[in-house]
Write a protein that holds these residues in place. Structure first.
Motif, PDB file in Angstrom:
ATOM      1  N   UNK A 215       0.799  -1.225   0.000  1.00 20.50           N
ATOM      2  CA  UNK A 215       0.000   0.000   0.000  1.00 20.50           C
ATOM      3  C   UNK A 215       0.831   1.274   0.000  1.00 20.50           C
ATOM      4  N   UNK A 216       2.142   1.169   0.009  1.00 19.79           N
ATOM      5  CA  UNK A 216       2.984   2.367  -0.020  1.00 19.79           C
ATOM      6  C   UNK A 216       3.338   2.729  -1.456  1.00 19.79           C
ATOM      7  N   UNK A 217       3.705   3.983  -1.633  1.00 16.22           N
ATOM      8  CA  UNK A 217       4.108   4.472  -2.943  1.00 16.22           C
ATOM      9  C   UNK A 217       5.372   5.297  -2.828  1.00 16.22           C
ATOM     10  N   UNK A 218       5.786   5.936  -3.917  1.00 11.71           N
ATOM     11  CA  UNK A 218       6.976   6.780  -3.871  1.00 11.71           C
ATOM     12  C   UNK A 218       6.836   7.895  -2.834  1.00 11.71           C
ATOM     13  N   UNK A 219       7.861   8.035  -1.999  1.00 14.24           N
ATOM     14  CA  UNK A 219       7.837   9.073  -0.982  1.00 14.24           C
ATOM     15  C   UNK A 219       7.082   8.710   0.272  1.00 14.24           C
ATOM     16  N   UNK A 220       6.603   7.480   0.381  1.00 12.96           N
ATOM     17  CA  UNK A 220       5.847   7.062   1.573  1.00 12.96           C
ATOM     18  C   UNK A 220       6.356   5.713   2.071  1.00 12.96           C
ATOM     19  N   UNK A 221       7.655   5.607   2.204  1.00  9.16           N
ATOM     20  CA  UNK A 221       8.272   4.370   2.680  1.00  9.16           C
ATOM     21  C   UNK A 221       8.307   4.367   4.200  1.00  9.16           C
ATOM     22  N   UNK A 222       7.718   3.355   4.802  1.00 11.37           N
ATOM     23  CA  UNK A 222       7.686   3.273   6.264  1.00 11.37           C
ATOM     24  C   UNK A 222       9.004   2.723   6.795  1.00 11.37           C
ATOM     25  N   UNK A 223       9.172   2.826   8.095  1.00 13.88           N
ATOM     26  CA  UNK A 223      10.424   2.396   8.722  1.00 13.88           C
ATOM     27  C   UNK A 223      10.713   0.906   8.524  1.00 13.88           C
ATOM     28  N   UNK A 224       9.746  -0.003   8.726  1.00 13.84           N
ATOM     29  CA  UNK A 224      10.046  -1.423   8.487  1.00 13.84           C
ATOM     30  C   UNK A 224      10.525  -1.704   7.064  1.00 13.84           C
ATOM     31  N   UNK A 225       9.996  -0.987   6.082  1.00 18.14           N
ATOM     32  CA  UNK A 225      10.433  -1.195   4.703  1.00 18.14           C
ATOM     33  C   UNK A 225      11.874  -0.753   4.514  1.00 18.14           C
ATOM     34  N   UNK A 226      12.249   0.388   5.109  1.00 20.24           N
ATOM     35  CA  UNK A 226      13.627   0.865   5.001  1.00 20.24           C
ATOM     36  C   UNK A 226      14.579  -0.097   5.697  1.00 20.24           C
ATOM     37  N   UNK A 227      14.215  -0.519   6.894  1.00 19.19           N
ATOM     38  CA  UNK A 227      15.079  -1.438   7.650  1.00 19.19           C
ATOM     39  C   UNK A 227      15.230  -2.757   6.911  1.00 19.19           C
ATOM     40  N   UNK A 228      14.130  -3.288   6.385  1.00 12.98           N
ATOM     41  CA  UNK A 228      14.191  -4.563   5.678  1.00 12.98           C
ATOM     42  C   UNK A 228      15.075  -4.468   4.438  1.00 12.98           C
ATOM     43  N   UNK A 229      14.953  -3.371   3.701  1.00 16.75           N
ATOM     44  CA  UNK A 229      15.765  -3.213   2.489  1.00 16.75           C
ATOM     45  C   UNK A 229      17.250  -3.091   2.831  1.00 16.75           C
ATOM     46  N   UNK A 230      17.572  -2.466   3.951  1.00 22.44           N
ATOM     47  CA  UNK A 230      18.983  -2.312   4.329  1.00 22.44           C
ATOM     48  C   UNK A 230      19.563  -3.601   4.914  1.00 22.44           C
ATOM     49  N   UNK A 231      18.784  -4.287   5.717  1.00 26.06           N
ATOM     50  CA  UNK A 231      19.277  -5.522   6.339  1.00 26.06           C
ATOM     51  C   UNK A 231      19.567  -6.583   5.288  1.00 26.06           C
ATOM     52  N   UNK A 232      18.835  -6.574   4.191  1.00 30.46           N
ATOM     53  CA  UNK A 232      19.082  -7.548   3.119  1.00 30.46           C
ATOM     54  C   UNK A 232      20.487  -7.390   2.536  1.00 30.46           C
ATOM     55  N   UNK A 233      21.059  -6.180   2.644  1.00 36.11           N
ATOM     56  CA  UNK A 233      22.406  -5.928   2.119  1.00 36.11           C
ATOM     57  C   UNK A 233      23.487  -6.167   3.169  1.00 36.11           C
ATOM     58  N   UNK A 234      23.090  -6.477   4.387  1.00 33.39           N
ATOM     59  CA  UNK A 234      24.056  -6.726   5.455  1.00 33.39           C
ATOM     60  C   UNK A 234      23.690  -5.962   6.708  1.00 33.39           C
ATOM     61  N   UNK A 235      24.118  -6.482   7.851  1.00 30.44           N
ATOM     62  CA  UNK A 235      23.809  -5.843   9.123  1.00 30.44           C
ATOM     63  C   UNK A 235      24.601  -4.559   9.279  1.00 30.44           C
ATOM     64  N   UNK A 236      23.943  -3.550   9.803  1.00 26.30           N
ATOM     65  CA  UNK A 236      24.551  -2.239   9.996  1.00 26.30           C
ATOM     66  C   UNK A 236      24.392  -1.846  11.460  1.00 26.30           C
TER      67      UNK A 236
END
Length: 273
Positions: A215-236
């Motif tokens: 249900x999200x679109x451009x410019x409306x990315x929630x925190x879980x989506x950002x965290x999930x996208x970053x964790x897939x590239x490695x733990x930070x």
């Protein structure tokens, strides 16, 4: 039947708590680590908290998630309270089974199915009505409210069933209208259930990933989506700092809610004495 010794009970309880909380404690400790490696301790530092403060993407996502969670919790409590009260007090009216099934459906339908259904609904509405023009805060909010209403309704229904109906009947006999009885008698008595439902809805909303992804679109990315996208590239390590702040925020909120509920309960007990 052999009753386990007290020492065995405390040992089992301690092992259970350690299993649950050691990962959380280690996450908090490593959030103050200087190293870029999340599992290698070097020295104490606030480096990742400073980096988190300067990360505009995470801050914007966290702010959006908080706004959606607060709006979701408030709307879910209003609608869920009405639904739970109807289920508990209105008896088996015509259509009761359908109404109950619709309220409880989000509990058993996978979130993937709910997300696809709402996405198709909003796409068709945009084609026919030209609204909503895009997916963002409103569409995510609708999806989260749909998910959380069921939890609030169940909590409120169980609490209303436990109430003594003679209190409401006495108020009606004294001339109060049903609406006045609900706001003056019933609502204060179920206030703890409302607080519990609000906190549960807030937690479910701010933690939701699946519905937000649909249900999200451009410019409306929630925190879980950002965290999930970053964790897939490695733990930070920055994620450790973010998680620590959320743990502190939730802990303070839960303690404050419990304090106010216990204080209100003591006041009620003192008034009955």
């Amino acid at each position: 039947m052999i009753k386990p010794s007290r020492s065995l009970q405390f040992t089992s309880l301690g092992i259970g708590f350690l299993f649950l909380y050691i990962p959380i404690i280690s996450l908090i400790v490593y959030s103050f680590n200087e190293s870029q490696l999340v599992t290698v301790w070097t020295e104490f530092s606030l480096r990742w908290y400073k980096a988190l403060w300067q990360d505009e993407e995470l801050i914007n996502a966290a702010w959006l998630s908080l706004r959606i969670a607060v709006l979701t919790a408030c709307a879910s409590v209003v609608i869920g309270t009405w639904a739970g009260f109807v289920l508990a007090r209105m008896g088996r009216f015509r259509g009761f089974t359908l109404f109950s099934g619709m309220i409880n459906a989000p509990l058993v339908i996978p979130e993937v199915i709910q997300g696809i259904s709402l996405l198709l609904l909003f796409v068709e509405m945009a084609k026919v009505l030209g609204w909503p023009a895009g997916r963002g805060l409103f569409t995510i909010w609708v999806g989260h409210v749909m998910l959380c209403i069921s939890y609030v309704a169940i909590i409120v229904e169980s609490r209303v069933r436990e109430l003594n109906p003679s209190l409401e009947e006495a108020a009606l006999d004294l001339g109060a209208t049903p609406l006045r009885v609900f706001f003056s008698i019933t609502l204060p008595l179920i206030s703890q259930a409302l607080v519990a439902g609000w906190l549960l809805s807030f937690t479910l909303s701010i933690d939701d990933l699946v519905l937000s992804a649909f249900l999200s679109g451009p410019g409306s990315t929630t925190l879980p989506l950002v965290v999930f996208s970053r964790v897939r590239l490695g733990l930070n390590p920055e994620m450790n700092a973010l998680a620590t702040l959320f743990i502190a925020f939730v802990t303070v909120g839960v303690i404050a809610a419990n304090y106010f509920m216990q204080r209100n309960e003591r006041r009620k007990m003192a008034g009955l004495v």
